[in-house]
Scaffold this motif. Structure first.
Motif, short mmCIF file in Angstrom:
data_model
loop_
_atom_site.label_atom_id
_atom_site.label_comp_id
_atom_site.label_asym_id
_atom_site.label_seq_id
_atom_site.Cartn_x
_atom_site.Cartn_y
_atom_site.Cartn_z
N THR A 1 0.97 -1.51 0.12
CA THR A 1 -0.08 0.51 -0.34
C THR A 1 1.00 1.33 0.13
OG1 THR A 1 -1.80 -0.78 1.03
CG2 THR A 1 -1.53 0.83 1.53
N GLN A 2 2.00 1.37 0.61
CA GLN A 2 3.03 1.99 0.75
C GLN A 2 3.82 2.69 -0.36
OE1 GLN A 2 7.35 2.61 2.36
NE2 GLN A 2 5.66 2.91 4.13
N LEU A 3 4.30 1.15 -0.69
CA LEU A 3 4.76 1.40 -1.86
C LEU A 3 4.02 2.65 -3.60
CD1 LEU A 3 7.14 0.66 -4.08
CD2 LEU A 3 5.70 -1.23 -4.26
N PHE A 4 3.07 1.61 -3.16
CA PHE A 4 2.01 1.73 -4.51
C PHE A 4 1.57 3.28 -4.29
CE2 PHE A 4 1.14 -2.91 -4.72
CZ PHE A 4 2.02 -2.91 -6.09
N ALA A 5 1.71 3.81 -3.16
CA ALA A 5 0.72 5.21 -3.04
C ALA A 5 1.80 6.41 -3.58
CB ALA A 5 0.33 5.51 -1.55
N GLY A 6 3.08 5.27 -2.80
CA GLY A 6 3.99 6.32 -3.07
C GLY A 6 4.37 6.57 -4.88
N LEU A 7 4.07 5.82 -5.49
CA LEU A 7 4.57 5.64 -7.20
C LEU A 7 3.64 6.32 -7.52
CD1 LEU A 7 4.75 2.38 -7.64
CD2 LEU A 7 6.69 3.85 -7.70
N ILE A 8 2.13 6.38 -7.59
CA ILE A 8 0.82 6.90 -7.82
C ILE A 8 1.60 8.78 -7.88
CG2 ILE A 8 -1.39 8.50 -7.28
CD1 ILE A 8 -1.88 5.05 -6.81
N PHE A 9 1.43 9.51 -6.54
CA PHE A 9 1.84 10.57 -6.25
C PHE A 9 2.76 10.47 -6.81
CE2 PHE A 9 -0.09 9.84 -1.80
CZ PHE A 9 -0.95 11.36 -1.80
N GLY A 10 4.35 10.03 -7.12
CA GLY A 10 5.19 10.44 -7.49
C GLY A 10 5.30 10.71 -8.96
N ILE A 11 4.79 9.83 -9.56
CA ILE A 11 4.70 9.43 -11.21
C ILE A 11 3.23 11.08 -11.40
CG2 ILE A 11 2.73 8.61 -13.01
CD1 ILE A 11 4.11 5.90 -11.90
N ALA A 12 2.12 10.91 -11.05
CA ALA A 12 1.74 12.05 -10.69
C ALA A 12 2.30 13.25 -10.49
CB ALA A 12 0.12 12.99 -9.73
N GLN A 13 3.25 13.27 -9.59
CA GLN A 13 3.60 15.20 -9.73
C GLN A 13 4.45 15.14 -10.82
OE1 GLN A 13 5.92 15.30 -5.87
NE2 GLN A 13 3.71 15.63 -5.06
N PHE A 14 5.30 14.00 -11.87
CA PHE A 14 6.35 14.03 -12.70
C PHE A 14 5.33 14.97 -14.42
CE2 PHE A 14 9.03 11.82 -10.54
CZ PHE A 14 10.31 12.37 -10.66
N VAL B 1 11.15 -4.48 -16.96
CA VAL B 1 9.94 -3.03 -17.40
C VAL B 1 9.93 -1.77 -16.27
CG1 VAL B 1 6.96 -3.68 -17.26
CG2 VAL B 1 8.39 -5.61 -18.18
N ASN B 2 9.87 -2.18 -15.41
CA ASN B 2 9.89 -1.07 -14.66
C ASN B 2 10.70 -0.03 -14.71
OD1 ASN B 2 7.57 -2.24 -12.75
ND2 ASN B 2 9.23 -3.46 -11.09
N PHE B 3 11.66 -0.47 -14.80
CA PHE B 3 13.04 0.65 -15.27
C PHE B 3 13.22 1.11 -16.90
CE2 PHE B 3 17.07 1.53 -17.81
CZ PHE B 3 17.25 1.78 -17.28
N ILE B 4 12.04 0.31 -17.85
CA ILE B 4 11.68 0.84 -19.14
C ILE B 4 10.19 1.80 -18.93
CG2 ILE B 4 10.82 0.61 -21.01
CD1 ILE B 4 12.04 -2.69 -21.46
N PHE B 5 9.17 1.63 -18.12
CA PHE B 5 8.30 2.46 -17.58
C PHE B 5 8.78 3.51 -17.37
CE2 PHE B 5 5.18 -0.86 -18.08
CZ PHE B 5 3.77 0.04 -18.62
N ALA B 6 10.16 3.84 -16.63
CA ALA B 6 10.49 4.35 -15.35
C ALA B 6 11.61 5.67 -16.17
CB ALA B 6 11.61 4.15 -13.86
N ILE B 7 12.01 5.55 -17.23
CA ILE B 7 12.00 6.39 -18.27
C ILE B 7 11.33 6.69 -19.28
CG2 ILE B 7 14.22 5.88 -20.05
CD1 ILE B 7 15.37 5.61 -17.34
N ILE B 8 10.55 5.63 -19.84
CA ILE B 8 9.23 7.14 -20.43
C ILE B 8 8.93 7.47 -19.94
CG2 ILE B 8 7.31 5.83 -21.66
CD1 ILE B 8 8.31 3.42 -22.53
N ILE B 9 8.61 7.42 -18.24
CA ILE B 9 8.18 8.29 -17.40
C ILE B 9 8.59 9.59 -17.93
CG2 ILE B 9 6.90 9.13 -15.88
CD1 ILE B 9 5.59 6.47 -15.51
#
Length: 293
Positions: free
Chosen positions: A94-107, A192-200
């Motif tokens: 829950t902590q991980l996915f909440a942090g990811l949502i906040f982080g990606i949305a902020q970018f 896959v996670n690395f590629i997603f992060a680079i794309i974003i």
């Protein structure tokens, strides 16, 4: 049959076990968290109550003030006090996915804010038409939707993982250290996670660079007296952009395994603790300058 014990809780190692270091860490994180929450609440209240701060840039600043800090710092502070480093798998994800949502949305929000500055400086006569309330709301909603969709594949795959170890080399629940604990081969998932992060990062950075490229070329055509004022309207946003992208890019410079762990912890502190404290001061300067006659 795989010979392993079913893991239901993780252990977050955090930082050093030295009591003095633990005290220093606690007070540093507690003070920065308090300053961050207080400062961001002030920004939100100012943008809600002051009629002069109803323009789109303040709408986005208000949304940007909801930072990553509250997703993990309070829980880590409690663990330092109680000496309990365990966290359930459910709470960790829950902590991980909440942090990811906040982080990606902020970018993506940083990209939108740079586009707002582009419209304000390069198309001032059409600004109120282009950046109206409906468009701003739609842009913010799109940022949140993209963030949610971006983590969905990771959520679906992660829920089916089994773990052979429980010790996480971090003070927060982060993807890389969690995947290392899995019983199965997660190399493809990490790729896959690395590629997603680079794309974003590249998508949002491209939007920021495009917007500021247009802004700079437009400002250079202004009379010298107007250039300083024009640059000041976007300089504060560029500070936030530099902090956000700088810390994220350094996460991918990992010379060795030991340095990778230390680097990830250092970048995490910068991203979720130090940057949210600086943001309110940057925004306050932006607001105070904009209200000067």
């Amino acid at each position: 049959m795989r010979n392993h014990t079913l893991v239901t809780t993780f252990i977050l190692l955090g930082f050093r076990e030295d009591p003095t270091w633990q005290i220093v860490t606690f007070f540093f994180l507690f003070i920065t968290y308090l300053l961050s929450v207080t400062g961001n609440l002030i920004i939100i209240l100012l943008t809600l109550l002051d009629s002069h701060l109803k323009s789109p840039i303040y709408f986005f600043l208000q949304k940007f003030s909801f930072s990553l800090t509250s997703t993990c710092i309070p829980r880590f502070l409690v663990s330092i006090v109680t000496k309990d480093k365990t966290i359930s798998i459910e709470a960790c994800f829950t902590q991980l996915f909440a942090g990811l949502i906040f982080g990606i949305a902020q970018f993506f929000l940083l990209g939108v804010m740079s586009y707002d500055r582009y419209v304000a400086i390069c198309k001032p006569l059409h600004y109120t038409t282009i950046m109206n309330t409906r468009v701003c709301t739609w842009l913010f909603g799109t940022c949140c939707l993209i963030a949610l969709l971006a983590i969905c594949p990771g959520v679906i795959v992660s829920l089916g993982l089994e773990f052979c170890d429980a010790i996480i080399e971090h003070f927060i629940c982060d993807y890389s250290p969690i995947l290392k604990l899995s019983c199965s081969d997660t190399k493809s998932m990490q790729l896959v996670n690395f590629i997603f992060a680079i794309i974003i990062l590249l998508m949002t950075l491209a939007l920021v660079m495009f917007s500021y490229g247009k802004i700079i070329s437009t400002i250079l055509r202004f009379p010298s007296a107007q250039q300083k004022k024009a640059f000041s309207t976007c300089s504060f946003h560029m500070i936030v952009v530099s902090i956000s992208y700088g810390s994220s890019i350094f996460m991918y410079i990992k010379p060795s395994e030991e340095e990778r762990i230390a680097l990830n912890k250092g970048v995490a502190i910068l991203t979720i603790s130090v940057a949210p404290v600086l943001n309110p001061f940057i925004y306050t300067l932006r607001i105070s300058k904009s209200k000067k006659p």
